[in-house]
Scaffold this active site. Structure first.
Site, PDB file in Angstrom:
ATOM      1  N   GLU A  40      -9.001 -47.763  27.621  1.00  0.00           N
ATOM      2  CA  GLU A  40      -9.142 -48.681  28.755  1.00  0.00           C
ATOM      3  C   GLU A  40     -10.632 -48.882  29.067  1.00  0.00           C
ATOM      4  O   GLU A  40     -11.436 -47.946  28.944  1.00  0.00           O
ATOM      5  CB  GLU A  40      -8.432 -48.024  29.951  1.00  0.00           C
ATOM      6  N   LYS A 110      -3.859 -55.411  33.897  1.00  0.00           N
ATOM      7  CA  LYS A 110      -3.175 -54.225  34.429  1.00  0.00           C
ATOM      8  C   LYS A 110      -2.445 -54.580  35.716  1.00  0.00           C
ATOM      9  O   LYS A 110      -3.048 -55.104  36.670  1.00  0.00           O
ATOM     10  CB  LYS A 110      -4.212 -53.132  34.672  1.00  0.00           C
ATOM     11  N   CYS A 143      -2.756 -47.745  31.034  1.00  0.00           N
ATOM     12  CA  CYS A 143      -2.805 -46.517  31.829  1.00  0.00           C
ATOM     13  C   CYS A 143      -1.658 -46.408  32.835  1.00  0.00           C
ATOM     14  O   CYS A 143      -0.519 -46.194  32.439  1.00  0.00           O
ATOM     15  CB  CYS A 143      -4.171 -46.416  32.510  1.00  0.00           C
TER      16      CYS A 143
END
Lengths: 267, 267
Positions: A40, A110, A143
């Site tokens: 990330e 995200k 994540c």
């Protein structure tokens, strides 16, 4: 069989040129990989103190930076890696791109922002993209996205064979001998969906923040097949049968997807 | 702190009296328990060959059999255990009851039937019941129910502090040193929801079927705190802080439930 490689790196905050060089070196070093996953926010580092820091580090998905990733690739290989994205509207996202020799094939923003990311980034508002590659269908998550089983399920129902997950896992305590909690969650996502999962974590210490160094490859049977830290220059590597997970039948009478009872989950 | 005990047993197919005696003995032996969990179908055994076998073994939830469980309890203790249920309409279910000294407080009918159970039982059509007890809120699920993260999420969103899960886990291969896959899934359910999980498995060999003997207690932090097999007469025992899991905040900016994006999970 598909050769999946996760290459943990240790990006440095605000040092775009050095970070970009590390990405290009990692692509070059993993020439035998079919699917390469990097961490990330690998172009920027993570521990921003202000929104301006994040914005200053952001790049466009269609700019020369990701085009350089594409140019560094060969054959059918694809790379999945995170970056701070400035959208066409100027809004800043914590994003990851899936890139092939033909360019950027998908950008995921995200959707579940972790902690202070909420101060710096705007969350995405879409399910994970699921991209057809020469090796199978690859979903891109980032994540904390992985920790919402409804979201990994969405990717699986949309046809993903592999969840490619750039992560920055802040180090948290865990009992001795145990895997990181995020890996347990990733294994469960693999088990209940029969999808492979590739989590690529970062290393280094950034503004005092330490990382789990939990880079892990998981087969569609839920078992861990490889791990790596930033000290392992080859990264975590495995040959995975990505297509094996498409058969969701567990027994003559059971099917992981067919046995769902969505009418009981709402409310 | 709440004393949770899982007592694995080895019921014998079709021997109701012996199985009922084992349940009553287990209740008596766990007098110090606040919450006692016993296996799935503990009154009947599991490996039915015909629908008639299952129907013949079924009992009503309001009959003398579960009343005897209630009578054997003392104080605020509750027991959660599985039985073959004949509903008021004559339909046969794979059920589990939560019973206190005041009687049957909830009956859950397994909503996700495993393999050949589909030939013998009618699935339930409700979310897991979540029952207020003196020790916290206890959700009742059965075995394969646990492997649908949408369903465990439903229980958690409905306020469960503990998932009490009678199971019969058929033994499946796993890599040496690994926990049973069902336990990995249970740990993930604990982690993403901050709920404790108590899985009580069975032992013995029935019509050639072997069992995992995977009885496991998991804290609301996701870590395994106790395991047991049928060779352990005390069962798996732990003092769990069931109320600790009610705080779903992970950081100043993160909340396990608040961070969900349900609008992205449908379709």
């Amino acid at each position: 069989m598909t050769r999946v490689v996760c290459r943990p790196l240790a990006p440095r905050l605000g040092e775009f040129e050095a970070n970009q060089r590390a990405v290009l070196d990692a692509i070059d070093a993993a020439r035998d990989a079919d699917i390469l996953v990097l961490p990330e926010l690998v172009t920027t580092g993570y521990v921003f103190h202000t929104r301006a820091e994040a914005a200053d580090a952001a790049i466009g998905a269609e700019g020369p930076e990701l085009a350089a990733w594409s140019a560094a690739l060969t054959g059918d290989t694809v790379v999945v890696a995170g970056f701070a994205e400035r959208g066409e509207d100027g809004v800043i996202h914590n994003s990851a791109a899936l890139v092939g020799t033909d360019g950027v094939r998908a950008v995921h923003r995200k959707a579940h922002l972790w902690d202070r990311e909420k101060l710096f980034f705007t969350p995405g508002d879409r399910p994970p993209p699921v991209v057809d590659t020469a090796f199978g269908r690859v979903a891109v998550l980032i994540c904390y996205d992985l920790e919402f089983p409804e979201y990994t399920r969405r990717a699986a129902l949309d046809g993903a064979d592999l969840l490619a997950v750039p992560v920055n896992w802040p180090l948290v305590p865990r009992p001795e001998g145990e895997r990181p909690p995020e890996v347990v969650i990733a294994q469960a996502a693999a088990l209940v969906n029969r999808v492979a999962v590739a989590c690529c974590d970062r290393g280094g210490t950034e503004r005092g923040q330490r990382w789990t160094e939990g880079t892990t490859l998981i087969g569609s049977d839920g078992w861990v097949v490889a791990t790596a830290t930033t000290d392992d220059p080859a990264g975590a590597r495995a040959e995975l049968d990505l297509l094996a997970g498409r058969d969701k039948r567990l027994t003559d009478h059971c099917d992981l997807f067919g046995d769902r009872r969505p009418e009981l989950y709402g409310g």
